[in-house]
Motif scaffolding. Structure first.
Motif, PDB file in Angstrom:
ATOM      1  N   ASP A 148       0.805  -1.217   0.000  1.00 54.85           N
ATOM      2  CA  ASP A 148       0.000   0.000   0.000  1.00 54.85           C
ATOM      3  C   ASP A 148       0.843   1.275   0.000  1.00 54.85           C
ATOM      4  O   ASP A 148       0.303   2.389   0.018  1.00 54.85           O
ATOM      5  N   GLY A 149       2.178   1.135   0.005  1.00 57.31           N
ATOM      6  CA  GLY A 149       3.067   2.284  -0.049  1.00 57.31           C
ATOM      7  C   GLY A 149       3.165   3.065   1.247  1.00 57.31           C
ATOM      8  O   GLY A 149       3.758   4.146   1.272  1.00 57.31           O
ATOM      9  N   ARG A 150       2.636   2.535   2.348  1.00 59.63           N
ATOM     10  CA  ARG A 150       2.606   3.291   3.605  1.00 59.63           C
ATOM     11  C   ARG A 150       3.839   3.058   4.464  1.00 59.63           C
ATOM     12  O   ARG A 150       4.133   3.869   5.344  1.00 59.63           O
ATOM     13  N   TRP A 151       4.568   1.959   4.233  1.00 61.96           N
ATOM     14  CA  TRP A 151       5.718   1.627   5.084  1.00 61.96           C
ATOM     15  C   TRP A 151       6.926   1.253   4.238  1.00 61.96           C
ATOM     16  O   TRP A 151       6.801   0.602   3.193  1.00 61.96           O
ATOM     17  N   ALA A 152       8.091   1.678   4.714  1.00 59.47           N
ATOM     18  CA  ALA A 152       9.355   1.311   4.082  1.00 59.47           C
ATOM     19  C   ALA A 152      10.178   0.511   5.083  1.00 59.47           C
ATOM     20  O   ALA A 152      10.390   0.954   6.222  1.00 59.47           O
ATOM     21  N   PHE A 189      25.145  -0.825  10.462  1.00 60.44           N
ATOM     22  CA  PHE A 189      26.307  -0.511  11.285  1.00 60.44           C
ATOM     23  C   PHE A 189      26.019  -0.565  12.784  1.00 60.44           C
ATOM     24  O   PHE A 189      26.869  -0.234  13.596  1.00 60.44           O
ATOM     25  N   THR A 190      24.809  -0.967  13.169  1.00 61.60           N
ATOM     26  CA  THR A 190      24.546  -1.227  14.581  1.00 61.60           C
ATOM     27  C   THR A 190      25.007  -2.649  14.905  1.00 61.60           C
ATOM     28  O   THR A 190      25.251  -3.458  14.012  1.00 61.60           O
ATOM     29  N   THR A 191      25.132  -2.941  16.181  1.00 59.84           N
ATOM     30  CA  THR A 191      25.561  -4.284  16.599  1.00 59.84           C
ATOM     31  C   THR A 191      24.519  -4.877  17.540  1.00 59.84           C
ATOM     32  O   THR A 191      24.365  -4.433  18.660  1.00 59.84           O
ATOM     33  N   PRO A 192      23.751  -5.903  17.101  1.00 58.51           N
ATOM     34  CA  PRO A 192      23.750  -6.435  15.730  1.00 58.51           C
ATOM     35  C   PRO A 192      22.977  -5.501  14.800  1.00 58.51           C
ATOM     36  O   PRO A 192      22.278  -4.598  15.272  1.00 58.51           O
ATOM     37  N   PRO A 193      23.070  -5.720  13.477  1.00 56.70           N
ATOM     38  CA  PRO A 193      22.264  -4.905  12.559  1.00 56.70           C
ATOM     39  C   PRO A 193      20.779  -5.067  12.882  1.00 56.70           C
ATOM     40  O   PRO A 193      20.338  -6.138  13.312  1.00 56.70           O
ATOM     41  N   ARG A 194      20.004  -4.022  12.675  1.00 57.24           N
ATOM     42  CA  ARG A 194      18.592  -4.090  13.047  1.00 57.24           C
ATOM     43  C   ARG A 194      17.698  -3.659  11.888  1.00 57.24           C
ATOM     44  O   ARG A 194      18.101  -2.890  11.019  1.00 57.24           O
ATOM     45  N   LEU A 195      16.461  -4.163  11.927  1.00 51.47           N
ATOM     46  CA  LEU A 195      15.454  -3.824  10.940  1.00 51.47           C
ATOM     47  C   LEU A 195      14.526  -2.758  11.520  1.00 51.47           C
ATOM     48  O   LEU A 195      14.156  -2.813  12.693  1.00 51.47           O
ATOM     49  N   VAL A 196      14.153  -1.791  10.671  1.00 51.86           N
ATOM     50  CA  VAL A 196      13.304  -0.683  11.097  1.00 51.86           C
ATOM     51  C   VAL A 196      12.243  -0.453  10.035  1.00 51.86           C
ATOM     52  O   VAL A 196      12.514  -0.520   8.834  1.00 51.86           O
ATOM     53  N   LEU A 197      11.002  -0.180  10.489  1.00 46.49           N
ATOM     54  CA  LEU A 197       9.927   0.233   9.601  1.00 46.49           C
ATOM     55  C   LEU A 197       9.759   1.746   9.706  1.00 46.49           C
ATOM     56  O   LEU A 197       9.549   2.273  10.806  1.00 46.49           O
ATOM     57  N   PHE A 198       9.853   2.430   8.566  1.00 45.39           N
ATOM     58  CA  PHE A 198       9.637   3.877   8.525  1.00 45.39           C
ATOM     59  C   PHE A 198       8.302   4.159   7.834  1.00 45.39           C
ATOM     60  O   PHE A 198       8.047   3.627   6.738  1.00 45.39           O
ATOM     61  N   GLU A 201       5.150   6.994  13.479  1.00 46.80           N
ATOM     62  CA  GLU A 201       6.410   6.773  14.162  1.00 46.80           C
ATOM     63  C   GLU A 201       7.127   5.558  13.590  1.00 46.80           C
ATOM     64  O   GLU A 201       6.488   4.570  13.191  1.00 46.80           O
ATOM     65  N   ALA A 202       8.452   5.615  13.555  1.00 50.74           N
ATOM     66  CA  ALA A 202       9.251   4.465  13.121  1.00 50.74           C
ATOM     67  C   ALA A 202       9.131   3.341  14.134  1.00 50.74           C
ATOM     68  O   ALA A 202       8.879   3.563  15.326  1.00 50.74           O
ATOM     69  N   ARG A 203       9.337   2.128  13.662  1.00 49.86           N
ATOM     70  CA  ARG A 203       9.183   0.937  14.513  1.00 49.86           C
ATOM     71  C   ARG A 203      10.359   0.001  14.293  1.00 49.86           C
ATOM     72  O   ARG A 203      10.648  -0.372  13.152  1.00 49.86           O
ATOM     73  N   GLN A 204      11.017  -0.362  15.371  1.00 45.16           N
ATOM     74  CA  GLN A 204      12.134  -1.300  15.288  1.00 45.16           C
ATOM     75  C   GLN A 204      11.614  -2.718  15.434  1.00 45.16           C
ATOM     76  O   GLN A 204      10.766  -3.001  16.290  1.00 45.16           O
ATOM     77  N   LEU A 205      12.118  -3.635  14.598  1.00 47.98           N
ATOM     78  CA  LEU A 205      11.676  -5.026  14.612  1.00 47.98           C
ATOM     79  C   LEU A 205      12.686  -5.896  15.353  1.00 47.98           C
ATOM     80  O   LEU A 205      13.857  -5.953  14.953  1.00 47.98           O
ATOM     81  N   PRO A 206      12.287  -6.576  16.420  1.00 49.78           N
ATOM     82  CA  PRO A 206      13.221  -7.474  17.126  1.00 49.78           C
ATOM     83  C   PRO A 206      13.691  -8.591  16.210  1.00 49.78           C
ATOM     84  O   PRO A 206      12.904  -9.189  15.469  1.00 49.78           O
ATOM     85  N   GLY A 207      14.972  -8.890  16.266  1.00 57.53           N
ATOM     86  CA  GLY A 207      15.510  -9.917  15.394  1.00 57.53           C
ATOM     87  C   GLY A 207      15.662 -11.268  16.042  1.00 57.53           C
ATOM     88  O   GLY A 207      15.789 -12.281  15.362  1.00 57.53           O
ATOM     89  N   GLY A 208      15.685 -11.291  17.372  1.00 59.49           N
ATOM     90  CA  GLY A 208      15.897 -12.553  18.059  1.00 59.49           C
ATOM     91  C   GLY A 208      17.267 -13.113  17.771  1.00 59.49           C
ATOM     92  O   GLY A 208      18.256 -12.386  17.704  1.00 59.49           O
ATOM     93  N   ALA A 209      17.333 -14.422  17.560  1.00 54.90           N
ATOM     94  CA  ALA A 209      18.619 -15.078  17.313  1.00 54.90           C
ATOM     95  C   ALA A 209      19.023 -15.054  15.850  1.00 54.90           C
ATOM     96  O   ALA A 209      20.101 -15.522  15.501  1.00 54.90           O
ATOM     97  N   VAL A 210      18.168 -14.494  14.990  1.00 56.73           N
ATOM     98  CA  VAL A 210      18.430 -14.497  13.556  1.00 56.73           C
ATOM     99  C   VAL A 210      19.043 -13.158  13.141  1.00 56.73           C
ATOM    100  O   VAL A 210      18.572 -12.095  13.548  1.00 56.73           O
ATOM    101  N   THR A 211      20.106 -13.225  12.351  1.00 59.35           N
ATOM    102  CA  THR A 211      20.693 -12.029  11.745  1.00 59.35           C
ATOM    103  C   THR A 211      20.209 -11.947  10.307  1.00 59.35           C
ATOM    104  O   THR A 211      20.434 -12.861   9.509  1.00 59.35           O
TER     105      THR A 211
END
Length: 732
Positions: free
Chosen positions: A529-533, A539-548, A554-564
């Motif tokens: 729907d084009g609403r989220w990127a 370069f964070t440790t560990p690398p992280r996923l973010v929804l903008f 508001e931006a939202r960080q996605l927990p990665g758990g044990a998976v990189t």
């Protein structure tokens, strides 16, 4: 500025060791770069005194013009190293409109004294006098800024009188000595100033002499054994890489007759190491071969090599060799000294003049990102990282004396300068210029072969209903990641100088309106729907996923758990789930289904099977097995055997499904990139379009285009690098 003959300075639990050039906290080493340590040393040696920014710049960078931002950055790093607190740091204070002052009491230890407080009354007296003088200076400056009340003055008066009496006694005893010392210092200062001024007057900046003048890319260059002739590889006017020779006294170059080859190294005995059929791109690779400098056919040695360098005797080669996704430094060939797994990679291998060590550049992230550091490994495999991590580091060679490594790197933006670092990690700048420098070789007399590069990552798009392609780049590093389903929006990131050290995520409408910045990171995918990127901050440790959000929100960080997770992703049609590629510790990469409602992920393909395209019904993923290199297939998300996709070939990049829900767009990378439309039900495969910028000079890479399901719009990324070769003299 006064120079004191002390080897160490102590305050609280910290020790500044001037001889070893290191900061210790409670006996533990605190990492600082050479210039950061020099900044701290100057502040500590002048504790209690306000040092202007001009004084600090002249003291820390005596022969180089630098911006005040370099000093401000050093101060910020030092405050963090000394406990944080920013401008409220208890040790380094900012004096408005003037400069900086080190405010903590400091004890000075004479050379050879390892005790914190000294050994005996002499050291104790030095400490008392130093603290007294510091307190007087600080109190005097603070009283000038803030009048003290009567009650406060009454309370401070006894202590102040004691300090004043002690100071007067010390000064009275030394009055005659001070007068004599002042006269001597004046005479020495005048003479020394004349000598220093003469030295500065005589010292000239390095001289740059341009050697190449055609339009294209100089990919490598080396001196021949006589250090007068230069052999280089270049891609002129869009043609493949070829070898040329030139000399400094002539603007002309002569082709050596070896095409589709890249020069790596020339031995002292006159033998060349070259790459045949080299794919010059973000990370070059090809087949290593050796051939005589005077001519003859090349003899192939090893496949999947990206760099090589000769041993001092010209008998062996050190190589960067790719084996099953692992980057290996081998010296001699077959003997592994160091290796680095994906996504990291190694480059610019250089054997020391004595043959007992091998220097190289280590890059911890993806192969298209040259962030990294200078490293060293001995013949026993003991590896040492010499430098800090740079935003960009490229080019590496041993100095003429073999006591330093010279390299080109960027600490902030991507305007790489030429640096030197000794084996103890002490760094200095040799030369800088407007633009990006890349070091290729250093002669025995200290001259250097350096390329000045102009690189640009850009986007080209064809909007819905448009007849022609249009340049859609925003800054200088626009890397396309996705196109909205209607073709009206581009998701991209800025990865070059304009994007800063960590890159920036943007969206831009294909009507040419200004781009909108969403946040830090590297873009991955745009929701249906084009609403989220979706973006990844690598370069964070560990690398992280973010929804903008692409609009309000508001931006939202996605927990990665044990998976990189890696930088490949797709949305499911319901916009509630993501298809991600990742791996668990010590496991092989595979596809995961990530539920945005629960932040839970589950694997949906076997290990080693990865892909990034979801079927329109959300039940299948198009993926391929990395090991057997078979064509991509259709893998059911609920388990079961994969289904073959007739007409899809090995090496195809699957772009996505067509609007009929059955056909696929696939691409074969190259210049131009070829896009095919495939009907898996029948195996029919037809060329849909060839895409490329009209000007191919300096083009190193084209990404497979992103195509809308209806085929009315598409966009792609190009990487163009142009450079000229220079001979640099006067480096010291």
């Amino acid at each position: 500025m006064e120079e004191r003959k002390h080897s160490a300075y102590v305050f609280d639990s910290y020790r500044v060791d001037a001889e070893e050039r290191q900061l210790l906290r409670g006996g533990e080493h605190v990492h600082l770069t050479p210039k950061e340590f020099e900044t701290l040393l100057v502040l500590v040696r002048n504790c209690g005194r306000v040092l202007t920014k001009d004084e600090l710049l002249k003291e820390i960078w005596p022969d180089t013009f630098v911006e005040e931002a370099n000093l401000a950055n050093n101060i910020s790093v030092l405050r963090e190293a000394l406990g944080g607190g920013g401008k409220d740091n208890p040790y380094i204070r900012t004096v408005a409109r003037r400069g900086y002052r080190f405010v903590a009491p400091v004890s000075e230890l004479p050379a050879g004294d390892d005790a914190v407080g000294g050994n005996g009354a002499g050291a104790a007296e030095t400490l008392i006098e130093k603290h007294t003088l510091t307190s007087v200076v600080i109190e005097q400056e603070e009283q000038e800024a803030e009048p003290v009340g009567a009650e406060t003055a009454r309370l401070l008066l006894p202590a102040a009188k004691t300090r004043r009496a002690r100071l007067i006694e010390v000064l009275r005893k030394r009055r005659v000595l001070v007068a004599l010392a002042a006269v001597a210092a004046l005479l020495i200062g005048v003479g020394g100033g004349l000598l220093w001024g003469r030295r500065l007057w005589l010292k000239s900046p390095p001289a740059f002499q341009q050697l190449t003048f055609r339009r294209g890319l100089v990919a490598s260059a080396r001196f021949t054994p006589d250090a007068q002739t230069i052999i280089y590889s270049a891609l002129w006017e869009g043609r493949p890489s070829a070898l040329f020779t030139t000399r400094p006294e002539s603007p002309e170059s002569r082709a050596l007759g070896l095409d589709d080859a890249l020069l790596l190294s020339i031995s002292r005995q006159g033998e060349m190491a070259v790459l045949l059929k080299a794919q010059v791109s973000f990370s070059t690779s090809g087949t290593l071969a050796r051939m005589p400098l005077e001519g003859g056919a090349p003899r192939e040695v090893l496949q999947n090599v990206s760099d090589a360098d000769w041993s001092p005797d010209g008998r062996e080669l050190a190589v960067v060799h790719w084996v099953e996704g692992v980057c290996r430094l081998e010296y001699p060939i077959g003997h592994v000294l160091y290796s680095l797994g994906a996504p990291g990679w190694l480059s610019h291998v250089r054997v020391s003049p004595r043959g007992d060590q091998v220097a190289f550049l280590e890059h911890p992230v993806e192969r298209f990102d040259d962030r990294g550091a200078v490293a060293l490994v001995d013949l026993g495999g003991r590896k040492q990282t010499l430098s800090r991590t740079y935003v960009s580091v490229n080019g590496l060679n041993w100095s003429p004396g073999g006591d330093e490594l010279w390299y080109t790197a960027a600490g902030g933006d991507l305007g790489n300068s030429l640096y030197a670092i000794d084996l103890g990690g002490r760094e200095r700048e040799l030369a800088s210029a407007a633009g990006r420098l890349s070091l290729y070789d250093v002669s025995r007399d200290g001259r250097a072969l350096v390329a000045r590069e102009d690189g640009r990552i850009g986007m080209i798009a064809r909007a819905p209903g448009a007849d022609v392609e249009r340049e859609m780049s925003w800054l200088d590093g626009s890397f396309l990641r996705a196109v909205s389903a209607d073709g009206g929006m581009l998701l991209f990131d800025e990865e070059n100088s304009g994007g800063g050290a960590d890159a920036e995520v943007y969206i831009r409408q294909t009507d040419g309106s200004p781009a909108v910045r969403l946040g830090d990171g590297h873009a991955l995918a745009l929701s249906p729907d084009g609403r989220w990127a979706l973006a990844r901050q690598r370069f964070t440790t560990p690398p992280r996923l973010v929804l903008f959000p692409t609009g309000a929100g508001e931006a939202r960080q996605l927990p990665g758990g044990a998976v990189t997770y890696s930088e490949s992703a797709a949305w499911f049609p319901d916009a509630q789930r993501l298809l991600l590629i990742g791996h668990e510790p010590e496991r092989t990469a595979r596809c995961y289904l990530y539920d945005l409602a629960t932040n839970q992920a589950r694997p949906v393909t076997p290990e080693g099977v990865v892909g990034h395209v979801v079927s329109p019904d959300g039940k299948f993923v198009v993926a391929a097995d990395r090991e057997d290199k078979a064509p991509p297939a259709l893998y059911p998300l609920d388990g079961g055997e994969p289904q073959a996709l007739r007409g899809v070939e090995s090496g195809d990049f699957v772009i996505g499904f067509g609007d009929d829900g059955r056909s696929l767009y696939v691409a074969q990378t190259g210049i131009p990139a070829r896009v095919y439309r495939v009907e898996p039900a029948t195996g029919r495969r037809e060329l849909w379009r060839e895409v490329s910028p009209a000007d191919t000079t300096g083009l190193l890479f084209l990404t497979p285009p992103r195509v809308t399901p209806d085929g009315r719009a598409y966009a792609y990324t190009y990487f163009r690098l142009l450079s000229d070769l220079y001979l640099v003299d006067g480096l010291k």
